[in-house]
Write a protein that holds these residues in place. Structure first.
Motif, short mmCIF file in Angstrom:
data_model
loop_
_atom_site.label_atom_id
_atom_site.label_comp_id
_atom_site.label_asym_id
_atom_site.label_seq_id
_atom_site.Cartn_x
_atom_site.Cartn_y
_atom_site.Cartn_z
N PHE A 17 0.85 -1.20 0.00
CA PHE A 17 0.00 0.00 0.00
C PHE A 17 0.88 1.25 0.00
O PHE A 17 0.94 1.99 0.99
N PRO A 18 1.58 1.52 -1.09
CA PRO A 18 2.52 2.65 -1.11
C PRO A 18 1.87 4.00 -0.88
O PRO A 18 2.50 4.91 -0.33
N ASN A 19 0.61 4.15 -1.26
CA ASN A 19 -0.06 5.44 -1.08
C ASN A 19 -0.37 5.74 0.38
O ASN A 19 -0.67 6.88 0.74
N ASP A 20 -0.29 4.72 1.25
CA ASP A 20 -0.55 4.94 2.67
C ASP A 20 0.64 5.55 3.39
O ASP A 20 0.50 6.07 4.50
N ALA A 21 1.82 5.49 2.79
CA ALA A 21 3.03 5.95 3.48
C ALA A 21 2.92 7.41 3.90
O ALA A 21 3.34 7.79 5.00
N SER A 22 2.34 8.24 3.04
CA SER A 22 2.23 9.68 3.34
C SER A 22 1.14 9.98 4.37
O SER A 22 1.09 11.08 4.92
N LYS A 23 0.28 9.00 4.64
CA LYS A 23 -0.83 9.20 5.57
C LYS A 23 -0.45 8.89 7.02
O LYS A 23 -1.16 9.28 7.94
#
Length: 329
Positions: A70-76
């Motif tokens: 889930f690479p898009n979760d890293a910034s969250k």
């Protein structure tokens, strides 16, 4: 909501220790599903550690695999990592030890997620805190970590550390069993520097969940049996607190774990205290949902809990004797 390193974090966070504990044997798919549920439930402050698990499978490996999926979760996520322990679990706050630990963590994460906050798990009493914090400050300047946290520190250490570099958080055990942060000046020191307290073990290592009625209910081999508060000579006394607050929880229609977590969270509302972010650990999606629910306790309920605590004394130390001298550094 509070802000850490410019990012809003939810009122209840998530601790990863249970997910990689060798004795628990939790499958990775279950761990990743629980982590995903935590984020979906608003728990975007995650707490991991280099020593959460084994050198070959600890929370950093799990985090790497999660963010690979889930690479898009890293910034969250605001990710806080503990380290700087030697193989025998003694602290290493030397500049060399600090750098080794951070670089090891970064190597395992493999670029999938940056370390937002880094903290030494315990204060190395053989190294001035100024030296340790300066080493961490150098790593912030190099871009290897985003900010600095402290763990299990005294009010005096917080003030000394804050003179060297901005301290973004202080992590310490806080629960209905463990409220020493309120009596030993730790909460006041954090409020003085506008530092949020990251409260680990808000459910008292599961004791306050109310599932154990006898020490015999705890499975043999469970590491909690090593902790004095779960010993046969202390268990029955400590069970009295669970039973007392369970009456309040039952009347409100919530679990004792939810009551315990939100009692810690609502310490933020008391005059002169900083923000408290409890970080319960959970290994199933259902328990994550339960633990992440924000439930406001009324003034009357909080008063009733205060009355219970005023007449109750926890039996047993927070840790086994060999680790006690590492606390309140």
């Amino acid at each position: 909501m509070t802000t850490i390193l410019g990012k809003e974090v939810g009122p209840i966070g998530y601790g990863l220790l249970n997910l990689t504990h060798p004795a628990r044997g939790i499958p990775e798919e279950q761990s990743i599903a629980s982590m995903k549920q935590a984020l979906d439930s608003g728990a975007n402050f995650w707490d991991g550690g280099e020593h959460y698990g084994t050198p070959d499978r600890n929370s950093l490996h799990l985090l790497r695999n999660y963010f690979a999926r889930f690479p898009n979760d890293a910034s969250k996520i605001v990710l806080s990592i503990k380290g700087c322990l030697k193989p025998d679990f003694t602290p290493d706050g030397t500049p060399e030890g600090v750098r080794r630990s951070v670089e090891t963590c970064l190597r395992v994460l493999d670029g999938k997620k940056k370390i937002d906050l880094f903290e030494c798990s315990r204060v190395d009493r053989n190294v001035p805190i100024e030296t340790t914090v300066q080493a961490l400050s150098d790593l912030v300047k190099e871009g290897k970590i985003g900010g600095i946290s402290l763990s299990e520190v005294s009010a005096k250490t917080i003030r000394r550390a804050a003179k060297i570099h901005k301290i973004c958080a202080v992590e310490v055990e806080v629960s209905l069993f463990s409220d020493h942060v309120l009596s030993e000046g730790i909460a006041e020191a954090c409020a003085e520097y506008d530092i949020p307290i990251i409260a680990y073990s808000p459910v008292g290592r599961g004791f306050l969940a109310g599932q154990w009625k006898s020490v015999k209910d705890i499975p043999q081999g469970d590491t909690r049996l090593m902790f004095p508060r779960f010993s046969p000579e202390n268990f029955d006394n400590n069970l009295k607190l669970v039973q007392a607050v369970q009456q309040i929880a039952d009347k409100k229609g919530i679990t004792t774990a939810q009551l315990a977590i939100n009692w810690v969270r609502q310490l933020s509302q008391r005059k002169g205290y900083p923000v408290f972010i409890p970080i319960p650990g959970a290994s199933t999606e259902g328990r994550v949902v339960e633990n992440s629910e924000v439930i406001d306790l009324t003034a009357e309920e909080l008063s009733d809990i205060d009355s219970i605590l005023a007449s109750f004394e926890t039996a047993g130390a927070r840790y086994p004797e060999r680790f006690m001298d590492q606390l309140n550094g």
